[in-house]
Design a protein around this motif. Structure first.
Motif, PDB file in Angstrom:
ATOM      1  N   ASN A  59       0.858  -1.182   0.000  1.00  0.00           N
ATOM      2  CA  ASN A  59       0.000   0.000   0.000  1.00  0.00           C
ATOM      3  C   ASN A  59       0.897   1.235   0.000  1.00  0.00           C
ATOM      4  N   SER A  61      -0.114   4.308  -0.266  1.00  0.00           N
ATOM      5  CA  SER A  61      -0.943   5.461   0.062  1.00  0.00           C
ATOM      6  C   SER A  61      -0.757   5.839   1.530  1.00  0.00           C
ATOM      7  N   ARG A  63      -3.212   6.451   3.352  1.00  0.00           N
ATOM      8  CA  ARG A  63      -4.417   5.939   4.026  1.00  0.00           C
ATOM      9  C   ARG A  63      -4.409   4.424   3.988  1.00  0.00           C
ATOM     10  N   ALA A  87      -1.132   2.534   6.312  1.00  0.00           N
ATOM     11  CA  ALA A  87      -0.472   3.467   5.399  1.00  0.00           C
ATOM     12  C   ALA A  87       0.960   3.004   5.149  1.00  0.00           C
ATOM     13  N   ARG A 117     -11.051   1.310   0.397  1.00  0.00           N
ATOM     14  CA  ARG A 117     -10.434   2.417   1.131  1.00  0.00           C
ATOM     15  C   ARG A 117     -11.475   3.529   1.204  1.00  0.00           C
ATOM     16  N   GLY A 118     -12.019   3.737   2.389  1.00  0.00           N
ATOM     17  CA  GLY A 118     -13.079   4.737   2.533  1.00  0.00           C
ATOM     18  C   GLY A 118     -14.287   4.314   1.716  1.00  0.00           C
TER      19      GLY A 118
END
Length: 144
Positions: A59, A61, A63, A87, A117-118
């Motif tokens: 990942n 990102s 987030r 993250a 994600r979200g």
């Protein structure tokens, strides 16, 4: 060491991380996820053989995200189907491939990785290729 000496190093590392993330986005990982081992060739296997392999998910990102590994059939089974990545985290996803019940020949199995994600969700496919060799009878080729 003074703060002035650390600041350039921190800025350089942040720039490197940003460049790597942009490179992954340009290379097809549009969501900041890099999958190492997206195409796996397991070679020639015997009928009934069980093989372990793994895919690494990174990942890139800031987030975290949730991941679910969905096999295409019962012969391709991830050890941990659901997990979370923080993250800049990474996760090794072990996969067991069982050739029992598969006929001789070339096979391609898909392990679908589903990410969330979200409010955003997407899927990436991992292709596992292998050839099952024809099983030989212990008496095959023996003249009577």
């Amino acid at each position: 060491m003074g703060r002035k000496r650390w600041l350039p190093l921190v800025l350089i590392w942040l720039g490197v991380i940003w460049l790597v993330q942009m490179g992954v986005v340009q290379a097809g990982g549009h969501h900041g996820v890099w999958i190492i081992g997206k195409r796996v060739d397991l070679g020639v296997l015997s009928a009934g053989e069980v093989v372990q392999t793994a895919v690494t998910v990174v990942n890139l990102s800031v987030r975290g995200l949730e991941m679910e590994a969905l096999p295409s059939c019962g012969c391709t089974v991830p050890e941990e189907p659901r997990s979370a990545l923080g993250a800049f985290g990474w996760k090794r996803v072990p996969v067991r491939v069982d050739t029992a019940g598969l006929g001789a020949g070339v096979h391609g199995k898909v392990l679908r990785l589903s990410f969330r994600r979200g409010g955003e969700s997407w899927q990436e496919d991992v292709l596992l290729r292998f050839t099952v060799r024809k099983s030989m009878s212990p008496f095959e080729g023996v003249k009577r």
